[in-house]
Write a protein that holds these residues in place. Structure first.
Motif, PDB file in Angstrom:
ATOM      1  N   ARG A 202     -11.878  47.119 -34.333  1.00 15.80           N
ATOM      2  CA  ARG A 202     -12.810  46.005 -34.519  1.00 15.80           C
ATOM      3  C   ARG A 202     -12.115  44.916 -35.336  1.00 15.80           C
ATOM      4  O   ARG A 202     -11.332  45.213 -36.230  1.00 15.80           O
ATOM      5  N   ILE A 203     -12.428  43.679 -35.011  1.00 13.59           N
ATOM      6  CA  ILE A 203     -11.793  42.536 -35.663  1.00 13.59           C
ATOM      7  C   ILE A 203     -12.727  41.979 -36.729  1.00 13.59           C
ATOM      8  O   ILE A 203     -13.923  41.784 -36.473  1.00 13.59           O
ATOM      9  N   ASP A 204     -12.192  41.721 -37.913  1.00 11.82           N
ATOM     10  CA  ASP A 204     -13.042  41.163 -38.963  1.00 11.82           C
ATOM     11  C   ASP A 204     -13.258  39.675 -38.706  1.00 11.82           C
ATOM     12  O   ASP A 204     -12.355  38.980 -38.225  1.00 11.82           O
ATOM     13  N   PRO A 205     -14.448  39.153 -38.994  1.00 13.42           N
ATOM     14  CA  PRO A 205     -14.756  37.741 -38.718  1.00 13.42           C
ATOM     15  C   PRO A 205     -13.861  36.757 -39.462  1.00 13.42           C
ATOM     16  O   PRO A 205     -13.746  35.595 -39.061  1.00 13.42           O
ATOM     17  N   GLN A 206     -13.212  37.182 -40.542  1.00 14.29           N
ATOM     18  CA  GLN A 206     -12.313  36.296 -41.291  1.00 14.29           C
ATOM     19  C   GLN A 206     -10.912  36.235 -40.672  1.00 14.29           C
ATOM     20  O   GLN A 206     -10.018  35.566 -41.186  1.00 14.29           O
ATOM     21  N   LEU A 207     -10.728  36.950 -39.561  1.00 15.76           N
ATOM     22  CA  LEU A 207      -9.467  36.930 -38.809  1.00 15.76           C
ATOM     23  C   LEU A 207      -8.276  37.406 -39.645  1.00 15.76           C
ATOM     24  O   LEU A 207      -7.176  36.866 -39.562  1.00 15.76           O
ATOM     25  N   LYS A 208      -8.508  38.442 -40.455  1.00 17.40           N
ATOM     26  CA  LYS A 208      -7.423  39.011 -41.240  1.00 17.40           C
ATOM     27  C   LYS A 208      -6.860  40.285 -40.611  1.00 17.40           C
ATOM     28  O   LYS A 208      -5.991  40.940 -41.196  1.00 17.40           O
ATOM     29  N   ALA A 209      -7.344  40.655 -39.444  1.00 24.12           N
ATOM     30  CA  ALA A 209      -6.904  41.886 -38.781  1.00 24.12           C
ATOM     31  C   ALA A 209      -5.405  41.812 -38.480  1.00 24.12           C
ATOM     32  O   ALA A 209      -4.892  40.786 -38.015  1.00 24.12           O
ATOM     33  N   GLY A 210      -4.711  42.904 -38.751  1.00 23.83           N
ATOM     34  CA  GLY A 210      -3.270  42.944 -38.533  1.00 23.83           C
ATOM     35  C   GLY A 210      -2.863  42.715 -37.086  1.00 23.83           C
ATOM     36  O   GLY A 210      -1.797  42.158 -36.809  1.00 23.83           O
ATOM     37  N   ILE A 211      -3.721  43.128 -36.152  1.00 28.65           N
ATOM     38  CA  ILE A 211      -3.385  42.988 -34.736  1.00 28.65           C
ATOM     39  C   ILE A 211      -3.169  41.531 -34.346  1.00 28.65           C
ATOM     40  O   ILE A 211      -2.375  41.219 -33.458  1.00 28.65           O
ATOM     41  N   LEU A 212      -3.844  40.617 -35.038  1.00 30.42           N
ATOM     42  CA  LEU A 212      -3.746  39.200 -34.685  1.00 30.42           C
ATOM     43  C   LEU A 212      -2.357  38.634 -34.970  1.00 30.42           C
ATOM     44  O   LEU A 212      -1.968  37.620 -34.382  1.00 30.42           O
ATOM     45  N   LYS A 213      -1.601  39.261 -35.856  1.00 35.88           N
ATOM     46  CA  LYS A 213      -0.253  38.793 -36.161  1.00 35.88           C
ATOM     47  C   LYS A 213       0.703  39.022 -35.001  1.00 35.88           C
ATOM     48  O   LYS A 213       1.762  38.394 -34.927  1.00 35.88           O
ATOM     49  N   ASN A 214       0.332  39.941 -34.122  1.00 38.78           N
ATOM     50  CA  ASN A 214       1.219  40.293 -33.010  1.00 38.78           C
ATOM     51  C   ASN A 214       0.847  39.623 -31.689  1.00 38.78           C
ATOM     52  O   ASN A 214       1.688  39.472 -30.818  1.00 38.78           O
ATOM     53  N   LEU A 215      -0.420  39.241 -31.555  1.00 34.69           N
ATOM     54  CA  LEU A 215      -0.874  38.702 -30.272  1.00 34.69           C
ATOM     55  C   LEU A 215      -0.320  37.286 -30.059  1.00 34.69           C
ATOM     56  O   LEU A 215      -0.603  36.385 -30.839  1.00 34.69           O
ATOM     57  N   PRO A 216       0.438  37.064 -28.982  1.00 31.83           N
ATOM     58  CA  PRO A 216       0.965  35.717 -28.731  1.00 31.83           C
ATOM     59  C   PRO A 216      -0.098  34.756 -28.207  1.00 31.83           C
ATOM     60  O   PRO A 216       0.039  33.539 -28.345  1.00 31.83           O
ATOM     61  N   HIS A 217      -1.160  35.304 -27.622  1.00 36.42           N
ATOM     62  CA  HIS A 217      -2.184  34.451 -27.012  1.00 36.42           C
ATOM     63  C   HIS A 217      -3.498  35.217 -26.967  1.00 36.42           C
ATOM     64  O   HIS A 217      -3.542  36.368 -26.559  1.00 36.42           O
ATOM     65  N   TYR A 218      -4.573  34.580 -27.444  1.00 33.85           N
ATOM     66  CA  TYR A 218      -5.871  35.246 -27.378  1.00 33.85           C
ATOM     67  C   TYR A 218      -7.010  34.230 -27.426  1.00 33.85           C
ATOM     68  O   TYR A 218      -6.815  33.055 -27.784  1.00 33.85           O
ATOM     69  N   TYR A 219      -8.185  34.734 -27.056  1.00 28.85           N
ATOM     70  CA  TYR A 219      -9.412  33.947 -27.103  1.00 28.85           C
ATOM     71  C   TYR A 219     -10.409  34.641 -28.021  1.00 28.85           C
ATOM     72  O   TYR A 219     -10.454  35.873 -28.083  1.00 28.85           O
ATOM     73  N   ILE A 220     -11.212  33.850 -28.700  1.00 25.62           N
ATOM     74  CA  ILE A 220     -12.357  34.367 -29.438  1.00 25.62           C
ATOM     75  C   ILE A 220     -13.610  33.849 -28.749  1.00 25.62           C
ATOM     76  O   ILE A 220     -13.797  32.631 -28.593  1.00 25.62           O
ATOM     77  N   LEU A 221     -14.443  34.773 -28.302  1.00 22.50           N
ATOM     78  CA  LEU A 221     -15.683  34.443 -27.599  1.00 22.50           C
ATOM     79  C   LEU A 221     -16.845  34.685 -28.545  1.00 22.50           C
ATOM     80  O   LEU A 221     -16.917  35.743 -29.183  1.00 22.50           O
ATOM     81  N   GLY A 222     -17.742  33.727 -28.650  1.00 27.09           N
ATOM     82  CA  GLY A 222     -18.824  33.884 -29.610  1.00 27.09           C
ATOM     83  C   GLY A 222     -20.040  33.058 -29.283  1.00 27.09           C
ATOM     84  O   GLY A 222     -20.142  32.431 -28.226  1.00 27.09           O
ATOM     85  N   VAL A 223     -20.987  33.073 -30.213  1.00 26.72           N
ATOM     86  CA  VAL A 223     -22.285  32.425 -30.013  1.00 26.72           C
ATOM     87  C   VAL A 223     -22.579  31.529 -31.212  1.00 26.72           C
ATOM     88  O   VAL A 223     -22.163  31.814 -32.339  1.00 26.72           O
ATOM     89  N   ILE A 224     -23.297  30.437 -30.954  1.00 24.19           N
ATOM     90  CA  ILE A 224     -23.730  29.520 -32.007  1.00 24.19           C
ATOM     91  C   ILE A 224     -25.249  29.415 -31.958  1.00 24.19           C
ATOM     92  O   ILE A 224     -25.828  29.133 -30.897  1.00 24.19           O
ATOM     93  N   PHE A 225     -25.889  29.657 -33.100  1.00 28.52           N
ATOM     94  CA  PHE A 225     -27.331  29.464 -33.236  1.00 28.52           C
ATOM     95  C   PHE A 225     -27.565  28.213 -34.080  1.00 28.52           C
ATOM     96  O   PHE A 225     -27.213  28.184 -35.256  1.00 28.52           O
ATOM     97  N   THR A 226     -28.160  27.193 -33.470  1.00 28.46           N
ATOM     98  CA  THR A 226     -28.446  25.942 -34.163  1.00 28.46           C
ATOM     99  C   THR A 226     -29.946  25.775 -34.317  1.00 28.46           C
ATOM    100  O   THR A 226     -30.672  25.816 -33.302  1.00 28.46           O
ATOM    101  N   PRO A 227     -30.447  25.623 -35.542  1.00 26.04           N
ATOM    102  CA  PRO A 227     -31.895  25.473 -35.720  1.00 26.04           C
ATOM    103  C   PRO A 227     -32.444  24.369 -34.813  1.00 26.04           C
ATOM    104  O   PRO A 227     -31.880  23.272 -34.721  1.00 26.04           O
ATOM    105  N   LYS A 228     -33.524  24.691 -34.136  1.00 23.31           N
ATOM    106  CA  LYS A 228     -34.103  23.774 -33.155  1.00 23.31           C
ATOM    107  C   LYS A 228     -35.122  22.856 -33.831  1.00 23.31           C
ATOM    108  O   LYS A 228     -36.009  23.336 -34.552  1.00 23.31           O
ATOM    109  N   GLU A 229     -34.964  21.579 -33.610  1.00 21.89           N
ATOM    110  CA  GLU A 229     -35.901  20.607 -34.183  1.00 21.89           C
ATOM    111  C   GLU A 229     -37.232  20.669 -33.447  1.00 21.89           C
ATOM    112  O   GLU A 229     -37.282  20.667 -32.212  1.00 21.89           O
ATOM    113  N   GLU A 230     -38.317  20.766 -34.212  1.00 20.91           N
ATOM    114  CA  GLU A 230     -39.647  20.803 -33.628  1.00 20.91           C
ATOM    115  C   GLU A 230     -40.087  19.393 -33.232  1.00 20.91           C
ATOM    116  O   GLU A 230     -39.819  18.422 -33.932  1.00 20.91           O
ATOM    117  N   ARG A 231     -40.741  19.290 -32.096  1.00 20.77           N
ATOM    118  CA  ARG A 231     -41.236  17.990 -31.632  1.00 20.77           C
ATOM    119  C   ARG A 231     -42.751  17.982 -31.590  1.00 20.77           C
ATOM    120  O   ARG A 231     -43.373  18.959 -31.400  1.00 20.77           O
TER     121      ARG A 231
END
Length: 231
Positions: A202-231
């Motif tokens: 598992r990869i820590d969200p702070q990107l301190k995982a040792g595996i990342l030092k070796n990977l020449p190319h990678y993607y981080i896939l994620g989600v963004i929750f933005t508070p919705k303005e009420e109308r």
């Protein structure tokens, strides 16, 4: 007669001893673990996440794919907008409100229904040079992002794999961006002349995982929750 009985008892004892020493493998039905192993062998990776904690508020939900080359993040250019996690029947014409309430299992005095409660990310290789990341929420639909792949090692091997991120609690304030899945290239180990992908499960969200030092190319896939303005 005694000799015959002794011989029979001895024979039975030998047979029992042999029976106790024998081993047998029993057939079983394939389990989910076997299915996931099969998908992994086919370069298909599936992850599912529960976002019920975010139903306390209304959010606009988006997905992102950040690309990293030699540990350096490139400019973000892939954002998919899934819409609100909680929606109102009042988005429909008024004459359809009652039908919408019935469809979503609401009471006559309820307006809001849940659109996004779970999230799945499916990454599958579609060619040597391209994979597809698909983001799915059953009530909201699905969206996809193509992911470019690059070869590594002296034999130009295309070898990509994935890891989930560790889930951490976060303050319930403002917009929240959560990394969910790492998808990256293996690296060439010149000591053993092999392309490998090994390290933390598992990869820590702070990107301190040792595996990342070796990977020449990678993607981080994620989600963004933005508070919705009420109308």
């Amino acid at each position: 007669m005694k000799k015959i009985l002794i011989a029979v008892v001895t024979l039975l004892a030998v047979c029992n001893a042999r029976a106790q020493d024998s081993l047998k493998i029993n057939s079983e039905k394939p389990q989910m673990e076997d299915v996931l192993t099969l998908l992994d062998a086919m370069d298909i990776y599936i992850y599912r996440f529960n976002a019920e904690e975010f139903l306390k508020h209304k959010y606009d939900v988006s997905f992102f794919a950040d690309e990293y080359v030699d540990g350096v993040k490139k400019e973000r250019n892939s954002i998919l907008h899934m819409g609100a996690n909680i929606q109102s029947v009042k988005i429909y014409p008024q004459e359809q409100w009652d039908a919408a309430r019935k469809q979503h299992g609401l009471k006559p005095d309820e307006d809001d229904f849940v659109r996004i409660k779970t999230i799945s990310i499916i990454v599958r290789k579609i060619s040597d040079t391209t994979a597809m990341a698909t983001f799915v929420s059953p009530e909201a639909g699905r969206m996809g992002i193509p992911l470019k792949q690059y070869p590594t090692g002296p034999d130009s091997v295309y070898f990509y794999s994935s890891r989930p991120f560790s889930m951490e609690a976060m303050p319930d304030t403002g917009a929240v961006e959560i990394p969910l899945v790492l998808y990256g290239s293996g690296w060439y180990d010149d000591r053993y002349n092999i392309v490998r992908f090994c390290g933390e499960s598992r990869i820590d969200p702070q990107l301190k995982a040792g595996i990342l030092k070796n990977l020449p190319h990678y993607y981080i896939l994620g989600v963004i929750f933005t508070p919705k303005e009420e109308r």
